[in-house]
Every structure is written in structure tokens, then in C-alpha cells.
Design a protein around this motif. Structure first.
Motif: not given
Length: 499
Positions: A233-240, A242-249, A268-279
């Protein structure tokens, strides 16, 4: 009667051949140790040639070529000393081999330095010592002395296995050379106060963030009865995250200032985070299939986010610490009227490339020397703890780079490691959740509950090596005055010989 001729027996011949073999092995061992310095010398020569192509037949070309050699040497020392900030946690947790970690770090160092390193380079090259108040002829020699002093100190520290701050070294060297040249007036003490405060607060912030992340991981995953289900449940959230914060930067760094409002960047960061969570979700579910409900199984699930965070940290390190090598070079380039950037302090692309590839070359050739100190010897790291260290360091460095503050990645990374270690000590002794979890495990296995440990024995079970804590703090304290004094001495020698 004539003397009998000397005959070499097989045993004597074998001994002589063995001696020759040992001599060959010794020669190979000595030559092997010279390979890395030789390749480093070749890179310095290539940096000089690379700079010479751009400044050929231009005024001050000799000074720029010499500065390019020093910048390449400085960049290699940064890569050698700061490699622990990027991959020490991942290698210490055995999530990656040394070779894999170095290749990933080298690639993302180059990307971070060339894509997002310009703003901090401006701080080093023109904001610490006011270039307007310094004669152009003196500015070039100030930066030359600063480069040489910082590089020599970092090289010595690396040889002594001391992970010092390369940012401390170059900032102290610029101040020391500047004061030796024109006195304290051109030094921007307000900027220095901001930078110094960030040196003090950044390891504390990194440690607090790492401790907070580890608390969440322990609460949400490790001390759950079904830890594999919790990890799914939570590891994909952690990945999301990380990815969302990186894209915002990335959006902040690559877009013109003020082009995107803060709300847009957050979205934008939230959107990339959601995509990363789905992946990440199906990948984690596949990895979790048939895993036992044990802490050792969690290491498999945290390998993916740990590798991602190490790559992110390498990018952030390249963006922030490339300034320590090419900031003075950029100032020298502009002091002699050779442009190519977009104003004072904004580096030309070829200057950035020398720093970017120099860090990667130093990392690959000399990086493994210090990696065990941060990754293994301060406190014991597993993939979960290493992920918290890497992600905390990356986000702290990213925010600092965005603000244009040359913070020390060494301070942040080591502060994060200490934060994880000290939090483990506190959590081991005081967490009611951990105590309740252990009692449930004891009851489920029908094992007699162990006796309460002796209080004094518990206090002696430190999870952080205090000796390393004191040694690292001492190295941090002496770096600025040593590099400043060395730079001042080098400037006076240069002035006496060449000016």
C-alpha cells in the motif's frame, strides 16, 4: 681433482621463479595504484585543451586555460570526496553494488550539473566577493588561488578518509583570497551570513526529515502485523512522493523565473506523482508476490525507491556542488572579457561541462575510498533506513539549489544518517508501538517474554558511533579557516611571482 660444476636443482629453480613472480605481482600492484592518478591527469589535460579551443587567441587565454586545469582538478576532488552523499546509503544497505551505484551517480551528476547547476554557480562566482568592487585583474587571481587552495585541502582530506564539505572549502578559499587581495570590504557578509546559517540548519533539517520518514516507515509498514500488505500500500506512495517532488523541482529550475505560479508547479508535481503511483503499484505488487511476512522481505520492496532516490540525490548533488568547481572558473572567464554566458556569474556551457564531467571522473576513479564511512560505519543501514536518508538529503539539497544557496551536501547527508541513527536509539527505548508489537510476536510464537533489560545496559547500546560524530564535526569546523588561510598564502605567492 677438478671442482664439481654447480647444478641448479628443481627446488632452487622453483624458488627463483617464485621470487620473479612475486616481483611481477608487486610491480603490477604498484602500477595499478598509478592508473587512477594517471587517468585523472589525462582528464586535466583534456580540460585544458577543451578550454583552449574556446579561448584561443583571446586576451587572458593563458589564465583561463590554467584555471580550467584547476577547475577540472577541483571537480575530481569533489567527486572523490562527496560520492558518499549520493550512493553511500544505497551501497551500505546492499541495495546496489559499488559498480552499479557509481555508474548511476556519474550519469545523474552530469545531468544535474548541466541542466540545473547555473544558479548556484552564480552565487559562488559573483555574490560572495562583490566583483564590481574588485579590479578585474585581481579577481582572476583571487579565483585561481581559491581553486588551488580548496582542491589541495579536499585532496588531503580525501587521503585522510575525512568527508569534509567541498562547499565549505571553496567558500572559505574565496573569502581568504579576497581578503588577502583587497581587504574585507568587497566580501558580501550578508550573503556569507545566509550561507553560514544554511550550513548550521541544513544538517539539522536533513536529520529531522530523515527521522520523520523513518518514523512513518516504522509506523505504517515495519511494525504492522501484515507488513507485506502494508508495504504494497505505502511503497508506491513513497515512490510517487519522490517523483512528484523531483518533477516540481525540474519545472522550477528549467522554466524562466515567474513563468509558472506556485500553484501550477504544485499541481504538476501532484500529477506526476499520481502517474508514478500508477506505474509503481503493479511493480511493487509483482515484487511482493509470495514474499514472507518478515522484515527481510521488505528489503526487496524498498530496492526500487532506494535506487530512484539515489539517482535523484546524484542529480541534486550535481546541480548544487558543480558550483564549487566552476564558479571560480566562470568568474575568471568573465574577468578577462571572454563571455559565452548571459551575464556576470552565469557560466558558459563549456565551463559547466568541465565541472560536470570532472565530478563524474573523480567519482569513478577515486569515489569508493570514502563510501564505507557514511554507508556502513556511522550507523547500520538497511534499505528502509537508507531510503529515508537518501530522500531526505535529496529534497533538502534540491530546495537549497532552487534558492541559490550553496549548502553542503556532506552536511545534509551525514546529518540525515545521524538523524536516522539517533532516532533509532530513541525509538528502541521509548516506542510503545514497538513494545506492543514485540509482545504480540512473543505471544503468537508462544515464547516466554524476555526479562526487562538492565537500564544501564540499554543506555550503553548506542546505535550511532560517537567517535565518528566528533571527528566529522571537527573536520567541518576546521575546513573554512584552513582553506581561507591556504588561499590567502597562495594568492600572495601568485602576486609575488606573476603580478
Amino acid at each position: 681433482m677438478p671442482p664439481r660444476p654447480t647444478v641448479l636443482t628443481k627446488r632452487t629453480l622453483d624458488k627463483d621463479l617464485a621470487k620473479i613472480t612475486h616481483a611481477e605481482d608487486a610491480a603490477k600492484h604498484v602500477l595499478r595504484r598509478l592508473v587512477a592518478p594517471g587517468l585523472g591527469l589525462i582528464f586535466v589535460g583534456l580540460a585544458m585543451l577543451f578550454a583552449g579551443v574556446y579561448v584561443f587567441d583571446r586576451p587572458g587565454a593563458v589564465l583561463v586555460v590554467a584555471a580550467a586545469a584547476l577547475a577540472g582538478y577541483m571537480a575530481m576532488n569533489i567527486g572523490a570526496n562527496d560520492v558518499t552523499n549520493n550512493v553511500g546509503a544505497a551501497v551500505g544497505a546492499r541495495a546496489m553494488t559499488m559498480g552499479q551505484a557509481l555508474v548511476i551517480a556519474a550519469i545523474f551528476e552530469v545531468l544535474g550539473a548541466t541542466i540545473a547547476g547555473g544558479e548556484v554557480v552564480k552565487t559562488i562566482s559573483s555574490n560572495i566577493v562583490d566583483a564590481v568592487q574588485v579590479p578585474q585583474a585581481a579577481l582572476g587571481w583571487i579565483m585561481m588561488a581559491a581553486l588551488m587552495a580548496a582542491a589541495l585541502w579536499i585532496n588531503l582530506a580525501t587521503w585522510m578518509n575525512a568527508p569534509v564539505s567541498t562547499t565549505h572549502a571553496i567558500v572559505g578559499a574565496v573569502i581568504g583570497a579576497g581578503i588577502a587581495a583587497v581587504g574585507p570590504e568587497p566580501v558580501n557578509w550578508q550573503v556569507m551570513l545566509e550561507i553560514t546559517s544554511s550550513w548550521i540548519t541544513s544538517p539539522l533539517i536533513g536529520g529531522l526529515i530523515a527521522a520523520g520518514l523513518l518514523y512513518l516507515v516504522k509506523t505504517l509498514i515495519i511494525y504492522r502485523d501484515d507488513k507485506i500488505a502494508a508495504a504494497r500500500r505505502w511503497v508506491p506512495v513513497l515512490v510517487a512522493v519522490m517523483a512528484g517532488g523531483f518533477m516540481a523541482y525540474m519545472v522550477l529550475q528549467l522554466s524562466p523565473s515567474g513563468k509558472f505560479p506556485s500553484l501550477t508547479i504544485i499541481l504538476i508535481g501532484i500529477g506526476i506523482g499520481l502517474v508514478s503511483w500508477l506505474i509503481a503499484r503493479p511493480l511493487v505488487l509483482a515484487q511482493a508476490h509470495n514474499l514472507e511476512n518478515r522484515n527481510s522481505s521488505l528489503r526487496v520492496l524498498f530496492r526500487l525507491p532506494l535506487i530512484g532516490s539515489a539517482a535523484l540525490l546524484s542529480f541534486a548533488h550535481g546541480a548544487n556542488d558543480v558550483s564549487n568547481a566552476v564558479g571560480p572558473l566562470s568568474a575568471i572567464v568573465h574577468s578577462v572579457g571572454i563571455g559565452g554566458g548571459d551575464g556576470i556569474g552565469h557560466p558558459p556551457l563549456w565551463v559547466m561541462l568541465i565541472g560536470a564531467f570532472g565530478i563524474s571522473v573523480g567519482l569513478l576513479l577515486f569515489g569508493p575510498r570514502l563510501i564505507r564511512l557514511v554507508g556502513e560505519e556511522i550507523t547500520k543501514l538497511n534499505p528502509m533506513r537508507a531510503y529515508c536518508v537518501a530522500l531526505s538529503t535529496a529534497f533538502t539539497v534540491i530546495v537549497a539549489s532552487w534558492l541559490g544557496l550553496p549548502v553542503s551536501t556532506t552536511h545534509i547527508a551525514v546529518g540525515s544518517v545521524f538523524g536516522v541513527g539517533f532516532f533509532r536509539e530513541w525509538y528502541t527505548r521509548h516506542s510503545k508501538r514497538r513494545i506492543a508489537y514485540i509482545r504480540r510476536r512473543v505471544e503468537s510464537f508462544d515464547i516466554d517474554e524476555p526479562e526487562e533489560p538492565n537500564v544501564h545496559e540499554t543506555r550503553r547500546r548506542y546505535l550511532v558511533r560517537r567517535s565518528h560524530f566528533m571527528t566529522i564535526i571537527a573536520a567541518w569546523i576546521v575546513t573554512v579557516p584552513v582553506s581561507a588561510a591556504l588561499a590567502a598564502g597562495i594568492y600572495w605567492v601568485m602576486f609575488a611571482l606573476f603580478v
